[in-house]
Design an enzyme around this catalytic site. Structure first.
Site, short mmCIF file in Angstrom:
data_model
loop_
_atom_site.label_atom_id
_atom_site.label_comp_id
_atom_site.label_asym_id
_atom_site.label_seq_id
_atom_site.Cartn_x
_atom_site.Cartn_y
_atom_site.Cartn_z
N ASP A 1 0.98 -0.95 -0.05
CA ASP A 1 0.53 -0.07 -0.32
C ASP A 1 1.09 1.55 0.09
O ASP A 1 2.30 1.38 0.39
CB ASP A 1 -1.23 0.03 0.94
CG ASP A 1 -2.30 1.12 1.32
OD1 ASP A 1 -2.22 1.41 0.60
OD2 ASP A 1 -2.77 1.45 2.32
N GLY A 2 0.78 2.55 -0.91
CA GLY A 2 1.30 3.68 -0.29
C GLY A 2 1.80 4.11 -2.14
O GLY A 2 2.29 5.39 -1.56
N HIS B 1 2.65 3.15 -8.82
CA HIS B 1 2.55 1.98 -9.50
C HIS B 1 3.72 1.43 -9.55
O HIS B 1 4.52 0.20 -9.65
CB HIS B 1 1.53 1.46 -10.22
CG HIS B 1 0.13 2.00 -9.16
ND1 HIS B 1 -0.47 1.84 -8.05
CD2 HIS B 1 -1.24 2.73 -9.68
CE1 HIS B 1 -1.74 1.97 -7.71
NE2 HIS B 1 -2.32 3.35 -8.96
N SER C 1 -7.24 -5.83 -4.95
CA SER C 1 -8.56 -6.06 -3.98
C SER C 1 -9.74 -6.69 -4.92
O SER C 1 -9.62 -5.35 -6.30
CB SER C 1 -8.89 -5.03 -3.32
OG SER C 1 -9.35 -3.99 -3.10
N GLU D 1 -12.37 -4.77 -4.08
CA GLU D 1 -13.20 -3.69 -4.04
C GLU D 1 -12.46 -2.24 -4.93
O GLU D 1 -12.30 -1.28 -5.04
CB GLU D 1 -12.40 -3.28 -2.29
CG GLU D 1 -13.75 -3.31 -1.54
CD GLU D 1 -13.43 -5.17 -1.52
OE1 GLU D 1 -12.07 -5.15 -1.20
OE2 GLU D 1 -14.32 -5.49 -0.60
N TRP E 1 -11.70 -2.27 -8.02
CA TRP E 1 -12.68 -1.82 -9.39
C TRP E 1 -13.30 -1.11 -9.74
O TRP E 1 -13.57 0.00 -10.39
CB TRP E 1 -13.30 -2.89 -9.78
CG TRP E 1 -12.99 -4.40 -9.76
CD1 TRP E 1 -12.96 -5.54 -9.52
CD2 TRP E 1 -12.59 -5.16 -11.53
NE1 TRP E 1 -12.13 -6.45 -10.00
CE2 TRP E 1 -11.88 -6.25 -11.11
CE3 TRP E 1 -11.85 -4.53 -12.41
CZ2 TRP E 1 -10.93 -7.07 -12.18
CZ3 TRP E 1 -11.15 -4.91 -13.64
CH2 TRP E 1 -10.74 -6.58 -13.67
N LEU F 1 10.91 -20.86 -4.32
CA LEU F 1 10.18 -19.37 -3.87
C LEU F 1 8.58 -19.83 -4.37
O LEU F 1 8.61 -19.98 -5.46
CB LEU F 1 10.51 -18.36 -3.64
CG LEU F 1 10.10 -17.22 -3.12
CD1 LEU F 1 9.04 -17.56 -1.89
CD2 LEU F 1 10.14 -15.91 -3.63
N ARG G 1 1.48 -4.39 6.06
CA ARG G 1 1.19 -3.76 5.06
C ARG G 1 2.01 -2.37 5.47
O ARG G 1 2.46 -1.57 6.18
CB ARG G 1 -0.23 -3.42 6.04
CG ARG G 1 -1.29 -2.81 4.92
CD ARG G 1 -1.76 -2.54 5.46
NE ARG G 1 -2.96 -1.30 4.18
CZ ARG G 1 -3.75 -1.29 3.43
NH1 ARG G 1 -4.82 -2.15 4.67
NH2 ARG G 1 -5.31 -0.05 2.69
N LEU H 1 -6.68 -4.33 7.89
CA LEU H 1 -6.55 -5.84 6.35
C LEU H 1 -7.27 -6.40 5.41
O LEU H 1 -6.81 -6.58 4.58
CB LEU H 1 -6.73 -6.97 6.91
CG LEU H 1 -6.10 -7.50 8.54
CD1 LEU H 1 -6.69 -8.63 9.04
CD2 LEU H 1 -4.66 -7.50 7.75
C1 IPE Z 1 -4.91 -2.59 -0.85
O1 IPE Z 1 -4.77 -1.78 -0.43
C2 IPE Z 1 -5.40 -3.53 -1.25
C3 IPE Z 1 -4.11 -3.73 -2.19
C4 IPE Z 1 -2.98 -3.44 -1.58
C5 IPE Z 1 -4.09 -4.20 -3.59
P1 IPE Z 1 -6.43 -0.11 -0.58
O2 IPE Z 1 -5.78 1.18 -0.58
O3 IPE Z 1 -7.44 -0.28 -1.57
O4 IPE Z 1 -7.21 -0.82 0.65
P2 IPE Z 1 -8.11 0.67 1.23
O5 IPE Z 1 -9.05 1.80 0.60
O6 IPE Z 1 -6.62 2.10 2.28
O7 IPE Z 1 -8.52 0.12 2.58
C1 IPE Z 2 -1.49 0.32 -3.75
O1 IPE Z 2 -1.40 1.49 -3.48
C2 IPE Z 2 -2.14 -0.24 -4.64
C3 IPE Z 2 -3.09 -1.09 -5.14
C4 IPE Z 2 -4.18 -1.18 -4.43
C5 IPE Z 2 -3.49 -1.33 -6.35
P1 IPE Z 2 -2.58 2.67 -3.45
O2 IPE Z 2 -3.31 3.01 -5.20
O3 IPE Z 2 -3.49 2.23 -2.20
O4 IPE Z 2 -1.94 3.60 -3.04
P2 IPE Z 2 -2.25 4.74 -1.63
O5 IPE Z 2 -3.08 4.39 -1.17
O6 IPE Z 2 -3.36 5.60 -2.47
O7 IPE Z 2 -1.22 5.48 -1.32
MG MG Z 3 -4.51 2.21 -0.52
#
Ligand code: IPE
Ligand code: IPE
Ligand code: MG
Length: 233
Positions: free
Chosen positions: A13-14, A30, A58, A60, A62, A124, A181, A188
């Site tokens: 994430d991030g 990305h 995820s 979500e 989409w 792995l 995470r 989660l």
């Molecule tokens: C979780 O991250 C999904 C992935 C890392 C693929 P999100 O950025 O989608 O989750 P929320 O919206 O912060 O909960």
């Molecule tokens: C995680 O990074 C990648 C995916 C969820 C696909 P984010 O796209 O959620 O990045 P932030 O959380 O908005 O910074």
């Molecule tokens: Mg995110």
């Protein structure tokens, strides 16, 4: 002796926030995140981790703007095509968890191709959670158990912990020992709710594009200090 987790699962994430902080577009985060994926695969393999699961998209996700969804799908296709030969060389076997029915034909073909070409990898197992969410997985598993009961192949009293695990996408994989995470969020987000029952949790304050060898080593060190009790004394 250093304790190495057999299975590490990472919620990557991030990426968006990393890009924003650099004055860049979200998709550039990305792209930079793919380099972290590569670094973590190498580090996991070197340190003797057997399973590395990465939450890549995820169910979500989409719901994000179409342009971002398209960019993520395109990046996925490009990266797996480019990296497959090296994964084969490194002995990495790739598996996918999640749904398959909502991808384009192109993405579906890539998934099958990478699974087939890496099937012999024994160093792995890289598990990619792609159109994955834990509740969706549990719903699909529950349906398939119910269908067996309906057909008379299974009795309700035969349903136990093991049987449910065996109907999940992660059947025959060990549960994660460590869930990481990145980005500092402490949730989660619908990831491995069943499998992570006794996992150690680690929420480093670092964005995914910055999570490379050093951060991976730190996570291993944090894990080695943990005392897992499983409800016992
Ligand atoms: C979780 O991250 C999904 C992935 C890392 C693929 P999100 O950025 O989608 O989750 P929320 O919206 O912060 O909960
Ligand atoms: C995680 O990074 C990648 C995916 C969820 C696909 P984010 O796209 O959620 O990045 P932030 O959380 O908005 O910074
Ligand atoms: Mg995110």
């Amino acid at each position: 002796m250093e304790k190495i987790p057999a299975h590490i699962a990472i919620i990557m994430d991030g990426n968006g926030r990393w890009a924003e902080a650099q004055g860049k577009e979200r998709y550039e985060g990305h792209i930079e995140g793919v380099a972290s994926v590569k670094a973590c695969i190498k580090a996991a393999r070197k340190s003797g981790v057997r399973y590395l699961t990465l939450y890549a998209f995820s169910t979500e996700n989409w719901g994000r703007p179409q342009a971002e969804v398209d960019a993520l799908m395109q990046l996925f296709c490009q990266s797996v095509t480019k990296e497959t030969p090296e994964l084969v060389e490194q002995g990495v076997r790739v598996r996918f968890i999640g749904r398959r029915d909502r991808f384009s034909e192109e993405v579906r073909e890539r998934l099958l191709h990478i699974e087939r070409s890496t099937a012999e990898g024994d160093k792995l197992t890289l598990v990619l959670a792609f159109d994955y969410s834990s509740r969706d997985e549990l719903v699909r598993a529950t349906r398939s158990v119910a269908e067996k009961v309906e057909r008379g192949e299974l009795k309700a009293e035969q349903i136990d912990d093991k049987l449910i695990s065996a109907h999940l996408d992660t059947a025959d994989m060990p549960d994660p020992d460590l869930v990481i995470r990145t980005s500092g969020e402490c949730r989660l987000s619908n990831f491995m709710l069943w499998q992570a029952s006794y996992a150690e949790m680690y929420f480093p304050q670092i964005m995914w594009p910055d999570f490379r060898e050093e951060a991976f080593a730190k996570a291993l060190a944090v894990y080695a200090e943990r005392n897992r009790r499983y409800g016992l004394l």
